[in-house]
Design a protein around this motif. Structure first.
Motif, PDB file in Angstrom:
ATOM      1  N   GLY A 141      48.533  13.038 -42.918  1.00 28.13           N
ATOM      2  CA  GLY A 141      48.048  13.702 -43.970  1.00 28.13           C
ATOM      3  C   GLY A 141      47.310  12.868 -44.914  1.00 28.13           C
ATOM      4  O   GLY A 141      48.034  11.776 -45.320  1.00 28.13           O
ATOM      5  N   LEU A 142      46.368  13.396 -45.942  1.00 32.27           N
ATOM      6  CA  LEU A 142      45.626  12.568 -46.754  1.00 32.27           C
ATOM      7  C   LEU A 142      45.597  13.435 -47.866  1.00 32.27           C
ATOM      8  O   LEU A 142      44.947  13.299 -48.748  1.00 32.27           O
ATOM      9  CB  LEU A 142      44.112  12.241 -46.329  1.00 32.27           C
ATOM     10  N   ASN A 143      46.655  13.729 -48.409  1.00 30.81           N
ATOM     11  CA  ASN A 143      46.930  14.867 -49.490  1.00 30.81           C
ATOM     12  C   ASN A 143      46.681  13.832 -50.777  1.00 30.81           C
ATOM     13  O   ASN A 143      46.050  14.319 -51.831  1.00 30.81           O
ATOM     14  CB  ASN A 143      48.069  15.659 -49.612  1.00 30.81           C
ATOM     15  N   ASP A 144      47.273  12.742 -50.928  1.00 26.52           N
ATOM     16  CA  ASP A 144      47.269  11.812 -51.850  1.00 26.52           C
ATOM     17  C   ASP A 144      45.925  11.459 -52.160  1.00 26.52           C
ATOM     18  O   ASP A 144      45.465  11.226 -53.298  1.00 26.52           O
ATOM     19  CB  ASP A 144      48.150  10.454 -51.421  1.00 26.52           C
ATOM     20  N   TYR A 145      44.928  11.274 -51.219  1.00 24.03           N
ATOM     21  CA  TYR A 145      43.398  10.796 -51.476  1.00 24.03           C
ATOM     22  C   TYR A 145      42.612  12.041 -51.810  1.00 24.03           C
ATOM     23  O   TYR A 145      41.855  12.034 -52.750  1.00 24.03           O
ATOM     24  CB  TYR A 145      42.980  10.224 -50.400  1.00 24.03           C
ATOM     25  N   ILE A 146      43.042  13.263 -51.431  1.00 23.13           N
ATOM     26  CA  ILE A 146      42.566  14.393 -51.720  1.00 23.13           C
ATOM     27  C   ILE A 146      42.465  14.860 -53.119  1.00 23.13           C
ATOM     28  O   ILE A 146      41.737  15.365 -53.864  1.00 23.13           O
ATOM     29  CB  ILE A 146      42.948  15.754 -50.813  1.00 23.13           C
ATOM     30  N   GLU A 147      43.806  14.506 -53.725  1.00 23.77           N
ATOM     31  CA  GLU A 147      44.114  14.791 -54.945  1.00 23.77           C
ATOM     32  C   GLU A 147      43.353  13.819 -56.066  1.00 23.77           C
ATOM     33  O   GLU A 147      43.064  14.456 -57.249  1.00 23.77           O
ATOM     34  CB  GLU A 147      45.675  14.718 -55.525  1.00 23.77           C
ATOM     35  N   ALA A 186      35.664  16.634 -52.478  1.00 22.60           N
ATOM     36  CA  ALA A 186      34.618  15.638 -52.597  1.00 22.60           C
ATOM     37  C   ALA A 186      34.950  14.595 -53.669  1.00 22.60           C
ATOM     38  O   ALA A 186      35.489  14.969 -54.521  1.00 22.60           O
ATOM     39  CB  ALA A 186      33.269  16.468 -52.710  1.00 22.60           C
ATOM     40  N   GLY A 187      34.187  13.602 -53.740  1.00 23.82           N
ATOM     41  CA  GLY A 187      34.456  12.575 -54.690  1.00 23.82           C
ATOM     42  C   GLY A 187      35.716  11.834 -54.974  1.00 23.82           C
ATOM     43  O   GLY A 187      36.356  11.706 -55.826  1.00 23.82           O
ATOM     44  N   CYS A 188      36.159  11.541 -53.541  1.00 24.09           N
ATOM     45  CA  CYS A 188      37.710  11.176 -53.438  1.00 24.09           C
ATOM     46  C   CYS A 188      37.818   9.571 -53.519  1.00 24.09           C
ATOM     47  O   CYS A 188      36.593   9.108 -52.910  1.00 24.09           O
ATOM     48  CB  CYS A 188      38.279  11.723 -52.258  1.00 24.09           C
ATOM     49  N   LEU A 189      38.701   8.909 -53.928  1.00 24.52           N
ATOM     50  CA  LEU A 189      38.806   7.721 -54.201  1.00 24.52           C
ATOM     51  C   LEU A 189      39.625   7.174 -53.052  1.00 24.52           C
ATOM     52  O   LEU A 189      40.747   7.741 -52.799  1.00 24.52           O
ATOM     53  CB  LEU A 189      39.343   7.098 -55.331  1.00 24.52           C
ATOM     54  N   LEU A 190      38.936   6.047 -52.333  1.00 29.10           N
ATOM     55  CA  LEU A 190      39.876   5.506 -51.056  1.00 29.10           C
ATOM     56  C   LEU A 190      40.190   4.124 -51.573  1.00 29.10           C
ATOM     57  O   LEU A 190      39.790   3.302 -52.041  1.00 29.10           O
ATOM     58  CB  LEU A 190      38.804   5.424 -49.992  1.00 29.10           C
ATOM     59  N   PRO A 191      41.307   3.708 -50.704  1.00 33.69           N
ATOM     60  CA  PRO A 191      41.646   2.122 -50.979  1.00 33.69           C
ATOM     61  C   PRO A 191      40.572   1.372 -50.423  1.00 33.69           C
ATOM     62  O   PRO A 191      40.047   1.536 -49.101  1.00 33.69           O
ATOM     63  CB  PRO A 191      43.049   2.075 -50.160  1.00 33.69           C
ATOM     64  N   LEU A 192      40.346   0.186 -50.867  1.00 30.98           N
ATOM     65  CA  LEU A 192      39.389  -0.902 -50.229  1.00 30.98           C
ATOM     66  C   LEU A 192      40.263  -1.844 -49.369  1.00 30.98           C
ATOM     67  O   LEU A 192      41.301  -2.013 -49.644  1.00 30.98           O
ATOM     68  CB  LEU A 192      38.905  -1.442 -51.078  1.00 30.98           C
ATOM     69  N   SER A 193      39.551  -2.210 -48.247  1.00 33.14           N
ATOM     70  CA  SER A 193      40.253  -3.191 -47.342  1.00 33.14           C
ATOM     71  C   SER A 193      40.428  -4.577 -48.047  1.00 33.14           C
ATOM     72  O   SER A 193      39.514  -5.178 -48.711  1.00 33.14           O
ATOM     73  CB  SER A 193      39.345  -3.293 -46.075  1.00 33.14           C
ATOM     74  N   ASP A 194      41.504  -5.012 -47.479  1.00 33.45           N
ATOM     75  CA  ASP A 194      41.751  -6.562 -47.995  1.00 33.45           C
ATOM     76  C   ASP A 194      41.372  -7.564 -47.093  1.00 33.45           C
ATOM     77  O   ASP A 194      41.477  -8.866 -47.405  1.00 33.45           O
ATOM     78  CB  ASP A 194      43.258  -6.764 -48.490  1.00 33.45           C
ATOM     79  N   ASP A 195      40.789  -7.221 -45.932  1.00 34.06           N
ATOM     80  CA  ASP A 195      40.197  -7.998 -44.873  1.00 34.06           C
ATOM     81  C   ASP A 195      39.333  -8.857 -45.325  1.00 34.06           C
ATOM     82  O   ASP A 195      38.159  -8.521 -45.716  1.00 34.06           O
ATOM     83  CB  ASP A 195      39.984  -7.326 -43.965  1.00 34.06           C
ATOM     84  N   ARG A 196      39.726 -10.544 -45.485  1.00 34.56           N
ATOM     85  CA  ARG A 196      38.733 -11.393 -45.898  1.00 34.56           C
ATOM     86  C   ARG A 196      37.636 -11.870 -44.838  1.00 34.56           C
ATOM     87  O   ARG A 196      36.804 -12.619 -45.222  1.00 34.56           O
ATOM     88  CB  ARG A 196      39.359 -12.586 -46.328  1.00 34.56           C
TER      89      ARG A 196
END
Length: 271
Positions: A141-147, A186-196
């Motif tokens: 589930g992606l409810n945290d990001y939907i919010e 729409a306009g949801c914020l997502l976590p950025l990858s830390d993969d260097r």
């Protein structure tokens, strides 16, 4: 006590077990249906009110208990009105035969329509070099990001998605999250990858796509604003330089319907 428990167990028949299993499954489906809605908060409030009524009765706080009982009566009468959207959705799903399967699970025709609309969307956006970020929810589930975004709850169509990502419009920044064949937000914020190890030519959209695919089993479609390149992220990996046909090839095996044993029970027919 042990003898009483054994006596109770001895009275339970196989049909009783089936009866309890069916009731438990129906209650579970009802919970799944309302867990992403305001009904959850209302049920919590109702539980607190019920607990307060029981405590006041146990402590013999007669006046408080009387007031709480009257309040509970009013609340129970008002429940059908308060939960009207959820009740309507439950009846609709029951009428369509979807009550006993995952509401976000699509049949073959719906999946084909969804993939067609998505490929039409990315083809148009890629041609015009309009950036886009679309997240397709799967089991996690992606409810945290939907919010974090603006709730939409609209049917997926290419016209709708293209309008969302048109530059300088209110919702073009951020990601669109899709559950089943409906746009949740729409306009949801997502976590950025830390993969260097990621190449520096990948921008924020691509890093966000990889980031959410690292934390969930979602599939993410990205259209580059600079180059128009279509990419797909899943499992922390990015597949680039896709066209409409290759995108469909990647999506199709990822959304194969999973049938549980309980849903098999309800859909079984004698041969």
């Amino acid at each position: 006590m042990l003898l009483q428990i054994r006596g109770i167990i001895s009275t339970i028949s196989f049909l009783d077990i089936i009866d309890m299993a069916i009731v438990a499954y129906v209650l579970y489906k009802l919970y799944i249906m309302i867990r992403d809605t305001r009904a959850v908060a209302l049920l919590k409030g109702l539980a607190v009110l019920l607990l307060a009524t029981l405590v006041s009765k146990w402590l013999e706080l007669n006046v408080i208990n009387w007031l709480l009982q009257k309040t509970m009566t009013v609340v129970l009468v008002a429940l059908p009105v308060v939960f009207q959207p959820e009740l309507r959705r439950a009846l609709e799903q029951l009428g369509r035969g979807r009550f006993f399967k995952n509401s976000s699970q699509l049949n073959a025709e719906e999946k084909e329509t969804l993939f067609t609309e998505l490929t039409r969307t990315v083809t148009a956006l890629s041609k015009n070099k309009i950036g886009a970020l679309m997240v397709l929810e799967r089991d996690t589930g992606l409810n945290d990001y939907i919010e974090t975004g603006i709730k939409v709850d609209g049917l997926v169509t290419s016209e709708f998605l293209i309008n969302i990502f048109i530059p300088n419009t209110p919702l073009h920044d951020g990601a669109v999250i899709i559950r089943g064949n409906r746009i949740q937000a729409a306009g949801c914020l997502l976590p950025l990858s830390d993969d260097r190890t990621l190449t520096k030519e990948l921008g924020t959209r691509h890093r966000a796509a990889i980031g959410i695919s690292e934390q969930a089993d979602a599939v993410v479609i990205v259209v580059s604003e600079e180059t128009g390149i279509i990419s797909l992220a899943r499992g922390g990996r990015l597949h680039r330089y896709l066209d409409a046909d290759k995108l469909k090839e990647h999506l199709a095996p990822l959304f194969v319907a999973k049938t549980s044993s309980l849903s098999d029970l309800f859909s079984w027919r004698p041969s």
